[in-house]
Scaffold this active site. Sequence first.
Site, PDB file in Angstrom:
ATOM      1  N   LYS A  82       0.949  -0.736   0.088  1.00 28.20           N
ATOM      2  CA  LYS A  82      -0.079  -0.508  -0.253  1.00 28.20           C
ATOM      3  C   LYS A  82       1.084   1.515  -0.197  1.00 28.20           C
ATOM      4  CE  LYS A  82      -4.325   0.609  -0.017  1.00 28.20           C
ATOM      5  NZ  LYS A  82      -5.797   0.091  -0.478  1.00 28.20           N
ATOM      6  N   GLY A 182     -19.946   7.070   2.958  1.00 29.06           N
ATOM      7  CA  GLY A 182     -18.846   7.149   2.297  1.00 29.06           C
ATOM      8  C   GLY A 182     -19.674   6.933   0.895  1.00 29.06           C
ATOM      9  N   GLY A 184     -18.016   7.799  -2.473  1.00 26.39           N
ATOM     10  CA  GLY A 184     -17.636   7.916  -3.129  1.00 26.39           C
ATOM     11  C   GLY A 184     -17.184   7.308  -4.360  1.00 26.39           C
ATOM     12  N   HIS A 185     -15.670   7.438  -4.954  1.00 25.83           N
ATOM     13  CA  HIS A 185     -16.600   5.888  -6.203  1.00 25.83           C
ATOM     14  C   HIS A 185     -17.354   4.632  -5.356  1.00 25.83           C
ATOM     15  CE1 HIS A 185     -12.682   8.175  -7.588  1.00 25.83           C
ATOM     16  NE2 HIS A 185     -13.354   8.152  -8.461  1.00 25.83           N
ATOM     17  N   VAL A 186     -16.733   3.421  -4.433  1.00 24.47           N
ATOM     18  CA  VAL A 186     -17.558   2.996  -4.212  1.00 24.47           C
ATOM     19  C   VAL A 186     -18.468   2.734  -3.853  1.00 24.47           C
ATOM     20  CG1 VAL A 186     -16.684   0.526  -3.180  1.00 24.47           C
ATOM     21  CG2 VAL A 186     -14.875   1.382  -4.109  1.00 24.47           C
TER      22      VAL A 186
HETATM   23  P1  NAI Z   1     -13.445   7.858  -2.640  1.00 25.76           P
HETATM   24  O1  NAI Z   1     -11.879   8.818  -1.830  1.00 25.76           O
HETATM   25  O2  NAI Z   1     -13.311   7.615  -3.632  1.00 25.76           O
HETATM   26  O3  NAI Z   1     -14.981   8.105  -1.635  1.00 25.76           O
HETATM   27  C1  NAI Z   1     -14.614   8.005   0.314  1.00 25.76           C
HETATM   28  C2  NAI Z   1     -15.958   8.483   0.715  1.00 25.76           C
HETATM   29  O4  NAI Z   1     -15.522   9.078   1.413  1.00 25.76           O
HETATM   30  C3  NAI Z   1     -15.538  10.521  -0.094  1.00 25.76           C
HETATM   31  O5  NAI Z   1     -16.484  10.680  -0.356  1.00 25.76           O
HETATM   32  C4  NAI Z   1     -15.379  10.962   1.534  1.00 25.76           C
HETATM   33  O6  NAI Z   1     -16.053  12.390   1.363  1.00 25.76           O
HETATM   34  C5  NAI Z   1     -16.133   9.511   2.245  1.00 25.76           C
HETATM   35  N1  NAI Z   1     -15.460   9.603   4.033  1.00 25.76           N
HETATM   36  C6  NAI Z   1     -14.641  10.519   4.644  1.00 25.76           C
HETATM   37  N2  NAI Z   1     -14.983  10.007   5.441  1.00 25.76           N
HETATM   38  C7  NAI Z   1     -16.227  10.188   6.109  1.00 25.76           C
HETATM   39  C8  NAI Z   1     -16.965   9.807   7.028  1.00 25.76           C
HETATM   40  N3  NAI Z   1     -16.307  10.182   9.036  1.00 25.76           N
HETATM   41  N4  NAI Z   1     -18.017   9.823   7.454  1.00 25.76           N
HETATM   42  C9  NAI Z   1     -18.962   9.850   5.817  1.00 25.76           C
HETATM   43  N5  NAI Z   1     -18.674  10.039   4.647  1.00 25.76           N
HETATM   44  C10 NAI Z   1     -16.921  10.123   4.975  1.00 25.76           C
HETATM   45  O7  NAI Z   1     -12.979   6.236  -1.862  1.00 25.76           O
HETATM   46  P2  NAI Z   1     -13.098   4.816  -2.500  1.00 25.76           P
HETATM   47  O8  NAI Z   1     -12.757   4.664  -4.044  1.00 25.76           O
HETATM   48  O9  NAI Z   1     -14.600   5.309  -2.818  1.00 25.76           O
HETATM   49  O10 NAI Z   1     -13.080   4.307  -1.217  1.00 25.76           O
HETATM   50  C11 NAI Z   1     -13.720   3.287  -0.049  1.00 25.76           C
HETATM   51  C12 NAI Z   1     -13.297   2.338   0.886  1.00 25.76           C
HETATM   52  O11 NAI Z   1     -13.548   1.703   0.187  1.00 25.76           O
HETATM   53  C13 NAI Z   1     -11.897   3.350   1.607  1.00 25.76           C
HETATM   54  O12 NAI Z   1     -12.045   2.860   2.297  1.00 25.76           O
HETATM   55  C14 NAI Z   1     -10.948   2.040   0.229  1.00 25.76           C
HETATM   56  O13 NAI Z   1     -10.086   1.592   1.045  1.00 25.76           O
HETATM   57  C15 NAI Z   1     -12.851   1.086   0.293  1.00 25.76           C
HETATM   58  N6  NAI Z   1     -12.224   0.104  -0.711  1.00 25.76           N
HETATM   59  C16 NAI Z   1     -11.762   1.013  -2.012  1.00 25.76           C
HETATM   60  C17 NAI Z   1     -11.525   0.098  -3.318  1.00 25.76           C
HETATM   61  C18 NAI Z   1     -12.349   0.993  -4.743  1.00 25.76           C
HETATM   62  O14 NAI Z   1     -12.346   0.275  -6.083  1.00 25.76           O
HETATM   63  N7  NAI Z   1     -11.875   1.947  -4.649  1.00 25.76           N
HETATM   64  C19 NAI Z   1     -10.995  -1.150  -3.278  1.00 25.76           C
HETATM   65  C20 NAI Z   1     -11.702  -1.745  -2.086  1.00 25.76           C
HETATM   66  C21 NAI Z   1     -11.170  -1.162  -0.606  1.00 25.76           C
END
Ligand code: NAI
Length: 349
Positions: A82, A182, A184-186
Amino acid sequence: MPITIHEETPPPGVERLVRAEDPASGLRALICVHSTALGPAAGGCRMWDYPDWNAARADVLRLAEGMTRKTAMADLGLGGGKAVILGNPHRDKTPALLRAFGRAVDALEGQYFTAEDVGMSADDMAVIAQETRFAVGLDGGAHGSGDPSPFTAEGVFECLRAGAEVAFGSADLTGRRVMVQGLGHVGTALAARLHGAGAQLLVSDLDAAAVERAANGWGAQPCAPDAVLDQPMDIFAPCAMGGVLTGDSAQRLGARLVCGAANNQLATPEVAEVLRARGIHYLPDYVVNAGGIISVAGEIHRAGPGYRSARLGRITTRLRDVLHRSAATGQTTTAVADRMVDDILAAAG
Ligand code: NAI
């Protein structure tokens, strides 16, 4: 322009920990190669406003270990690693900083493949890839697998349905109250699938615009970030940052099922026992969120188009195996999954 690479002394059980600094671009990053026992280490790069190096170090170590477990469980011929970049992705991310990070990844000569994580996008990977061939999750090219997030969401969604079968006796999500923390992307891709399946969405994000879009588009009920765990809900889908389930919050949680994308959802291993004792079915994060690393593994291995779809389907098979063994032994799902991974790693020597 050269960057400074410091080898840090890794803690026991960790292969390599590197600190990369580039004053010209402002890059401050850590790369952890947790294990290459099963192949080159792979894992996303997270950009986050860590308060200091120690917080970033703790995060990268925990995330990298999780990647070793995830890649081993998903049988991808990869190890775990990572990277974290210290900084606010909205304020500090520049092409120069991303390219400096690319040079840091390149300095590890293929021991570590990087991809998207929180705060990073497929466009960012394209910039990083200008400096290294060890950046994946790229759009285009012969083997480019694109943004891994939709595949992560797909795996989480299918596992959530499998978990609902166990927790509620049916995979039908119609009318189930599902909290997506959350967007975000996922989280957004998962919420779209849940809406399509008839679930009643509750959503929370620090970004008010993302919450508004979900409310307008899907009739989702917005929830303040600090009130998430106190809402009445059937299913909790953590898709933001790790450590959301503590001994205290696990005691308060009203859900019967926890299934989400976030890495390291349990603040400590003991939380799994609190959830189990309360009859809450916890689906181990690294089992259910493997869709993204499966997608980029196809790119790393330069595999054909069938690679991703075949392995995505196996996520729920493995999850069912974990749930079955947990029910049979009375052990928590995390204890069962960890044991399965330990056996895989031991067999690899
Ligand atoms: P991202 O950065 O696109 O989205 C994360 C979202 O969470 C953001 O919109 C942010 O504003 C929000 N956030 C942060 N703290 C928060 C809180 N306390 N309360 C509510 N919302 C909050 O990240 P992504 O890629 O969607 O990943 C989300 C999670 O999934 C992370 O933990 C990441 O490590 C995990 N993950 C992601 C993968 C991927 O394919 N992108 C693969 C496996 C795990």
